[in-house]
Design an enzyme around this catalytic site. Structure first.
Site, PDB file in Angstrom:
ATOM      1  N   SER A   1      -9.562   1.964   2.919  1.00  0.00           N
ATOM      2  CA  SER A   1      -8.672   2.672   2.029  1.00  0.00           C
ATOM      3  C   SER A   1      -7.641   1.767   1.349  1.00  0.00           C
ATOM      4  CB  SER A   1      -7.944   3.782   2.771  1.00  0.00           C
ATOM      5  OG  SER A   1      -7.220   3.244   3.849  1.00  0.00           O
TER       6      SER A   1
ATOM      7  N   SER B   1     -10.080  -0.241   7.147  1.00  0.00           N
ATOM      8  CA  SER B   1      -9.370  -0.115   5.871  1.00  0.00           C
ATOM      9  C   SER B   1      -8.698  -1.370   5.342  1.00  0.00           C
ATOM     10  CB  SER B   1      -8.349   1.018   5.950  1.00  0.00           C
ATOM     11  OG  SER B   1      -9.037   2.252   5.971  1.00  0.00           O
TER      12      SER B   1
ATOM     13  N   LYS C   1       0.858  -1.204   0.000  1.00  0.00           N
ATOM     14  CA  LYS C   1       0.000   0.000   0.000  1.00  0.00           C
ATOM     15  C   LYS C   1       0.885   1.242   0.000  1.00  0.00           C
ATOM     16  CE  LYS C   1      -3.881   1.955   2.649  1.00  0.00           C
ATOM     17  NZ  LYS C   1      -4.711   1.797   3.852  1.00  0.00           N
TER      18      LYS C   1
END
Lengths: 461, 450
Positions: free
Chosen positions: A141, A165, A66
């Site tokens: 996210s 997330s 990420k």
């Protein structure tokens, strides 16, 4: 030999058995990532060259990371214009540990900018598409990481969770997502969103892979003063233990669900019962209370953590913040202001203690809590704009564990009538990742996640 | 207009001399280094960086607080203090808000007033630890930022508004400086910036101290950019004068921050401070709360060496030194160590007058202090020997001195007998010190009477 669908564990075995080479593996995933990224927009940055891989538990294994983890020599943007050209001069502890174990990085995955969101649509570089239906959001996210694993662009990925997330995109993309106990994994080098909530964690196809990645990244870090020195157990060993659990089902978490979600979750609970686990009805504080507590505390911390992006030392200045970031900064600043701090921030901290005590109480009666991670399946793109507090409302079933800092795991438990993945979550007590991996592994062995993972990858053969 | 009484409080910052910075492992010794060569992700506020508190710096803070007779909080924490400035990389400073390391202390200081020394007690409101900022330099229209100093440990000491004059402040600062040097926790050099001081000054109409403290003036002026104790005195004196003029014209001085100009000796307006700035303090979630056990707090206290105040008392009691001499020697940590080392060599207990004699030599600079112990002792022992006095040289010297000082000779004979000391001095000077002052005195008295 086709590599499609091989887990990290299987790839490691194939490498060891010399059935395939490190470069072959990297080329395979790089080619897939490159091919499908134009459709899915999973990656912000793709690494064309394989970096040197040392010998270790993850030797030669490519992972998607990420884009809020600082990686030396690879851009780290947090999916924001402000950091669009930022290359960190240092490595985050998590990626450093992975590198030391021999892993290589395929690239940095897309996310909601600054992790502000639950659909990866607030990214300044365009949304990531849900591999199951590219008109829909992958969740957020950590949407880029979830999509990469779901479409098999990477055999595994690293995400982060502040509240939902990891679990929510895992649920919407049909993969395994683990949020460890807060402080179990170092936050050093992770672009801070909510400092007292942020948890790096693995997103994988199998529970065994999740245990493997967690084993590598967990542990005390002298560069993170909040990281725990609780000893790291052998997660694989704990995962394989033959155990039967008392699993709590909180009625408050079964309210307001999509019909299909409710059905799939109840079916899964029947499976658990058939497996010999005891299901017990329990009562938890209504998830709605977590929303305000989390919103206030998180936004206060966000407004503080984003203060450093002034453009003086690196990056662009704050004029380049997106709308969502600006909203959160404004609200966060308000809650910390003179005259409002006591009524808002301080009070939220008090309610946080109530939530913690509530969970502790239930964990004295049961080993694990089962619940859906989200009330609905993947929504269509742009739908999120209807909700002013979309992120927090969408994640209300995830917020109790986020606020308390307890661990939780989301696994696929079927598809809804629109063929979209439905997720199931298990919540555990502090540092009980082994217990969560154990029940998730049992469920996986029993159901094969109802073939969800296989179906997802088939779309991207 | 009735008399006005100064109400002065101080805010002092002391940079610690720990090896590392407060929240990272960069060297805390930044002075003179190439700009931005002493930084890391943490003190530069890079994305993802996290602070880890320096244990020794915390310990030094406790020591300073204990030396100032503070209560040490069993629990302490760090808070984020938010404001935007180019030299503040994170957009907030990690400081301490409502649970500082030490509170409610005091310091007793001997203040030299017209009639002699008087001991005054000044309250210490709080002592806490925080991180320093980077440094700005202005060149033409550009501003440059150097982050070498960013996150160096900084102890903040806030006093009660107990000071009534610039003299109070000067003696207090010197005593505080002496304590810090004795503890060896900082360079405490005002010119180099390792000790900074900002006074808050206002004037009150109340003569009674208690009334004054309970009815503080409704304004105060902060003065910044003071780089020495002498400038501190000058700045305060100027400010008192300036505020007096304003008040006497029936106005109230503006509440503001003023700078001090060394060349003009005046303060000038810098920043209006109508309302206190909202720093939006909240506990730093990156740093867990810290608890000090009573045993630990005690163990830190035992590490504190003898402080100047107690040393002075001991010098007076044990060595029978004159208080003024005791004060001068005890104030200087290294000097007091040297003094006692030399005394031990002299086996001073055999002659109770030795300490005072030694003190005289030191205070009156009869022996240079840059000598090592052996050379110093040699010179000292030389001075104690009764000097051989050659009578002929003495008589010649006296004649010469009388010839070249006829005016003083006349004055003496007319009755100004205090000039005897002058003549002794002149004769000794002429003899280059090679004479016993006692004999010189006796001979002079004889010759002067003739």
């Amino acid at each position: 030999m086709s590599l499609l669908g091989k887990s990290i564990t299987q790839l490691i075995k194939d490498l060891k058995d010399k059935k395939v080479s490190k470069s072959e593996i990297f080329e395979y995933f790089f080619a897939r990532s490159k091919k499908y990224n134009s459709i899915l927009n999973s990656y912000v940055t793709l690494c064309s060259k394989q970096s040197t891989s040392v010998d270790g538990l993850l030797s030669g294994v490519p992972l998607a990371i990420k884009d809020n983890f600082c990686t030396k020599n690879i851009k780290t943007t947090a999916s924001s214009f402000i950091l669009k050209d930022f290359i960190a001069p240092y490595e985050s502890t998590v990626t450093q540990k992975l590198k030391q174990a021999g892993a290589v990085f395929l690239g940095k995955t897309n996310m909601d900018a600054w992790a502000h969101g639950s659909s990866t649509e607030t990214s300044d570089f365009g949304p990531t598409k849900n591999p199951w239906d590219t008109d829909r959001a992958p969740g957020g996210s950590s949407g880029g990481s979830a999509a990469a694993v779901s479409a098999y662009l990477a055999p595994g990925a690293i995400g982060s969770e502040t509240a939902g997330s990891i679990r929510q995109p895992a649920s919407w993309c049909g993969v395994v997502g683990l949020k460890p106990t807060y402080a179990r994994v170092s936050r050093y080098g992770v672009i801070a969103m909510g400092s007292s909530f942020d948890c790096p964690g693995p997103m994988t196809q199998t529970v065994e892979d999740s245990a493997l990645l967690l084993q590598i990244i967990a542990g005390h870090d002298k560069y993170d003063a909040t990281s725990s020195d609780e000893p790291v157990p052998d997660y694989k060993k704990q995962m394989l233990e033959k155990r039967k659990f008392t699993i709590g089902l909180p009625e408050e978490y079964m309210v307001g669900l999509d019909n299909d979600v409710q059905q799939k979750v109840l079916e899964s609970i029947t499976v658990l019962e058939k497996m010999g686990h005891r299901i017990k009805k329990v009562s938890l504080l209504d998830p709605k209370y977590s929303i305000s507590v989390y919103t206030i505390l998180q936004r206060a911390e966000v407004s503080s953590n984003l203060a450093r992006y002034d453009g003086v030392r690196y990056g662009l200045d704050r004029l380049h913040f997106g709308a969502e970031a600006k909203k959160r900064i404004m609200l966060g600043t308000y809650t910390l202001s003179h005259g409002y701090y006591d009524a808002l921030y301080k009070k939220a901290q008090k309610v946080k203690t109530l939530i913690i005590n509530d969970l502790k109480r239930v964990f004295s009666e049961v080993d694990i809590i089962v619940a859906p991670p989200t009330p609905i399946t993947a929504i269509k793109l742009k739908e999120f704009e209807k909700y002013p507090f979309f992120g927090e409302t969408m994640d209300k079933l995830n917020e109790a564990a986020a606020v308390a800092g307890t661990p939780a795991i989301s696994i696929p438990c079927g598809l809804d009538s629109a063929s979209l993945p439905v997720g199931l979550q298990f919540m555990g007590n502090y540092f009980q990742e082994g217990t969560l991996l154990n029940i998730a592994y049992q469920f996986e062995k029993e159901t094969n996640f109802f073939n969800v993972i296989y179906e997802g990858q088939k779309k991207y053969e | 207009m009735s008399k006005l009484y100064p109400v002065i409080g101080l805010e002092i910052h002391v940079e610690l001399n720990t090896a590392s910075k407060m929240f990272c492992q960069c060297s805390a010794n930044y002075f003179g280094k190439k700009p931005n060569s002493n930084t890391c992700p943490v003190c530069l506020g890079l994305p993802g960086a996290l602070p880890v508190p320096n244990k020794l710096a915390l310990e030094y803070t406790i020591m300073i607080a204990q030396a100032l007779n503070c209560n040490i909080n069993k629990k302490t924490k760090f808070d984020r203090k938010h404001y935007f400035y180019p030299d503040l990389p994170k957009g907030y400073q990690i400081s301490q808000y409502d649970e500082p390391v030490g509170v409610s202390g005091f310091l007793e200081v001997d203040i030299k007033e017209a009639d002699g020394y008087v001991t005054k007690k000044f309250g210490i409101t709080r002592v806490h630890i925080e991180e320093d900022t980077g440094k700005l330099s202005h060149i033409d229209n550009d501003t440059l930022v150097d982050f070498n100093r960013s996150s160096v440990p900084l102890v903040e000491i806030v006093t009660e508004p107990d000071f009534e004059s610039s003299v109070d402040v000067k003696f207090f600062l010197e005593e505080l400086h002496s304590i810090i040097k004795t503890l060896n926790v900082s360079d405490a050099n005002m010119e180099k910036g390792s000790m900074r001081m900002e006074p808050n000054i206002s004037l009150s109409i109340y003569a009674d101290i208690k009334t004054r403290k309970n009815n503080l003036p409704n304004y105060k002026v902060e003065v910044k950019n003071i780089n020495s104790f002498n400038f501190a005195k000058k700045a305060i004196d100027y400010e008192i004068k300036r505020q007096t003029e304003i008040l006497e014209s029936n106005s109230i001085p503006q509440q503001e921050t003023r700078g001090y100009n060394e060349e003009t000796g005046k303060t000038f307006s810098q920043r209006k401070k109508e309302n206190a700035m909202d720093y939006r303090y909240f506990p730093d979630p990156d740093i867990p709360e810290i608890e000090f056990s009573p045993e630990y707090i005690l163990s830190v206290k035992t590490q504190i060496p003898e402080l100047p105040g107690n040393k002075k008392k001991r010098f007076v009691n044990s060595y029978k030194l004159k208080e003024d001499d005791a004060r001068i020697i005890s104030k200087d940590h290294n000097l007091s160590l040297f003094f006692e080392e030399v005394l031990r060599e002299l086996k001073f207990h055999t002659n109770p007058k030795t300490p005072q004699i030694l003190a005289n030599c030191i205070v009156n600079k009869k022996i240079p202090l840059n000598l090592n112990k052996e050379e110093f002792l040699k010179k000292f022992n030389e001075l104690q020997k009764p000097k051989e006095t050659d009578i002929n040289s003495l008589n010649s010297a006296i004649s010469l001195v009388f010839k070249t000082n006829e005016a003083q000779l006349k004055q003496y004979r007319e009755g100004k007998t205090t000039l005897l000391a002058f003549f002794i001095g002149q004769v000794l000077k002429e003899l280059k010190g090679k004479a016993d002052p006692v004999i010189v005195k006796a001979e002079l008295i004889k010759k002067l009477a003739q």
